[in-house]
Scaffold this active site. Structure first.
Site, PDB file in Angstrom:
ATOM      1  N   TYR A  13       0.817  -1.220   0.000  1.00  0.00           N
ATOM      2  CA  TYR A  13       0.000   0.000   0.000  1.00  0.00           C
ATOM      3  C   TYR A  13       0.850   1.270   0.000  1.00  0.00           C
ATOM      4  O   TYR A  13       0.377   2.331  -0.375  1.00  0.00           O
ATOM      5  CB  TYR A  13      -0.942   0.027   1.208  1.00  0.00           C
TER       6      TYR A  13
ATOM      7  N   LYS B 288       3.319 -15.443   2.741  1.00  0.00           N
ATOM      8  CA  LYS B 288       3.252 -16.212   1.498  1.00  0.00           C
ATOM      9  C   LYS B 288       4.693 -16.567   1.130  1.00  0.00           C
ATOM     10  O   LYS B 288       5.191 -16.259   0.041  1.00  0.00           O
ATOM     11  CB  LYS B 288       2.551 -15.363   0.420  1.00  0.00           C
TER      12      LYS B 288
ATOM     13  N   ASP C 110      -3.277 -17.954   1.786  1.00  0.00           N
ATOM     14  CA  ASP C 110      -4.428 -18.595   1.141  1.00  0.00           C
ATOM     15  C   ASP C 110      -5.048 -19.634   2.070  1.00  0.00           C
ATOM     16  O   ASP C 110      -6.278 -19.739   2.192  1.00  0.00           O
ATOM     17  CB  ASP C 110      -4.042 -19.212  -0.221  1.00  0.00           C
TER      18      ASP C 110
ATOM     19  N   ASP D  51      -5.476  -6.597   5.756  1.00  0.00           N
ATOM     20  CA  ASP D  51      -6.671  -5.861   5.351  1.00  0.00           C
ATOM     21  C   ASP D  51      -7.786  -6.854   5.041  1.00  0.00           C
ATOM     22  O   ASP D  51      -8.920  -6.752   5.516  1.00  0.00           O
ATOM     23  CB  ASP D  51      -6.322  -5.019   4.116  1.00  0.00           C
TER      24      ASP D  51
ATOM     25  N   ASP E 102     -11.029  -8.174   7.784  1.00  0.00           N
ATOM     26  CA  ASP E 102     -12.427  -7.996   7.375  1.00  0.00           C
ATOM     27  C   ASP E 102     -13.154  -9.336   7.330  1.00  0.00           C
ATOM     28  O   ASP E 102     -14.301  -9.451   7.752  1.00  0.00           O
ATOM     29  CB  ASP E 102     -12.510  -7.343   5.990  1.00  0.00           C
TER      30      ASP E 102
END
Ligand code: NAD
Length: 356
Positions: free
Chosen positions: A140, A190, A222, A246, A250
């Site tokens: 980001y 990852k 994942d 993020d 959520d």
């Protein structure tokens, strides 16, 4: 303890007022003194000063030990110049206070299991986890970034980049949080594909040497996304980078099904932390005494637990009072169910206060 209070817009003022009543009562019960000072942020700040984050607000926040926020935004400010939108106030304060860690608990009170989106046999095992998300690095904010033309076609790119010190400090927040909970930390990355994740894992393992009593595990993102819906009860604290966090935070909160119940904290180093409900300003119910104040009341509990002065007992007293209130069948409109006792925002806080 000095607390800067920013009610903000929409239901912000109603829910924050109720949370402050709870704070007062905790102060009286435990012999603590909380000094509160109000500041403007978001739409109300734009109306009063032309800026969503006035200088005076910044000064008050920086002088405080912690900051309590309601919510910002609403249709009134939807069409104004994007550079002074209410949300800018929120991004601005996070940046100014150097808040690099976002703590989002996703816990399901057993009394609200009907609101959960998962199968009853999964819910029966319980959900009580905390996602610690890195907030100021990764894709980001990494450079180079942009969209340009190369070889006659457009190309878009971002850079997922982490310095060692950024990983170290967020890992520490994760371990410290686990210490206050069930002493399990799962680091999500990852590392099978991304170099940045390989460094992430290495540094987390290095930091773990300082926390021999915390059980550390690693999971690919994942798999983590899948495990969160398959069996969330396996998680205590999850620590992860910005983009993964993020999405996972959520996902974790939405499965509990009740947006009016979930608090959050953003913390940095040496600066006051920011504590706020995860929901927005709910303009559709603002000013009608319908808002659920519990997410903000639970944000006060987080404020006490994660701010400088470490008030675990005070935080736990609030959480127990909220749970008792739910056990008694009291509900606001957003979490109503058949046979419940429906209350308004003020009356819900009254019930929590009585239990406290
Ligand atoms: P929202 O979270 O405000 O509302 C979504 C839905 O949930 C609405 O139906 C609302 O009535 C309900 N709801 C939310 N909180 C509730 C509570 N405490 N009790 C009962 N019901 C509740 O999201 P939205 O409608 O997408 O956004 C409204 C405004 O809030 C927008 O201006 C948005 O930009 C802003 N917003 C602010 C924040 C923040 O301040 N951190 C976060 C999200 C959205």
């Amino acid at each position: 303890m000095k607390i800067c209070v920013m009610p903000g817009d929409g239901i912000g003022r109603e829910i924050v007022a109720q949370a402050l009543r709870v704070l007062d009562k905790v102060g009286a019960k435990f012999g603590r003194k909380f000094e509160t000072q109000e500041a403007l942020i978001g739409g109300v700040a734009i109306d009063a000063t032309g800026s969503p984050l006035p200088e005076e607000t910044l000064r008050l926040c920086k002088a405080a030990d912690a900051v309590l926020l309601g919510a910002v935004g609403g249709p009134k400010w939807d069409t104004i110049d994007p550079s002074i939108r209410p949300e800018r106030g929120l991004l601005g304060i996070r940046k100014e206070l150097g808040l690099f860690a976002n703590l989002r608990p996703a816990s399901l009170f057993p009394e609200l299991r009907h609101a959960c989106y998962l199968r009853p046999d999964i819910v029966a095992k319980g959900i009580d986890l905390l996602v610690v998300r890195e907030l100021t690095g990764g894709a980001y904010f990494g450079t180079p970034k942009g969209v340009e033309v190369r070889g006659g076609e457009r190309v878009g790119f971002n850079n997922m980049i982490y310095f060692e010190h950024e990983i170290r400090r967020i890992a520490k927040v994760g371990f410290e949080a686990a210490k206050k909970r069930r002493k399990k930390l799962c680091s999500v990355d990852k590392a099978n594909v991304l170099d940045v994740s390989r460094l992430w894992r290495e540094v987390v393992i290095e930091v773990s040497k300082d926390y021999p009593d915390i059980e550390l595990s690693h999971m690919y993102v994942d798999n983590a996304a899948m495990q969160l819906v398959r069996d969330p009860s396996q998680f205590d604290v999850i620590v992860t980078e910005n983009l993964f966090g993020d999405i996972l935070s959520d996902e974790a909160s939405v499965i509990t099904g009740s947006i009016g119940m979930l608090p959050s904290a953003s913390v940095g180093e040496g600066n006051p932390g920011l504590f706020e409900p995860i929901h927005g300003s709910a303009p559709d119910i603002a000013g009608q005494n319908k808002a659920n104040p519990l997410a903000t009341i639970l944000s006060v509990a987080m404020l006490l637990r994660y701010s400088v002065s470490d008030m675990d007992a005070e935080a736990a007293a609030i959480e127990t009072a909220v749970q008792k209130t739910l056990q008694q069948g009291y509900r606001t409109g957003d979490i109503r169910e058949e046979g419940c006792k429906l209350l308004g925002c003020v009356e819900m806080a009254d019930a929590v206060l009585a239990n406290l």
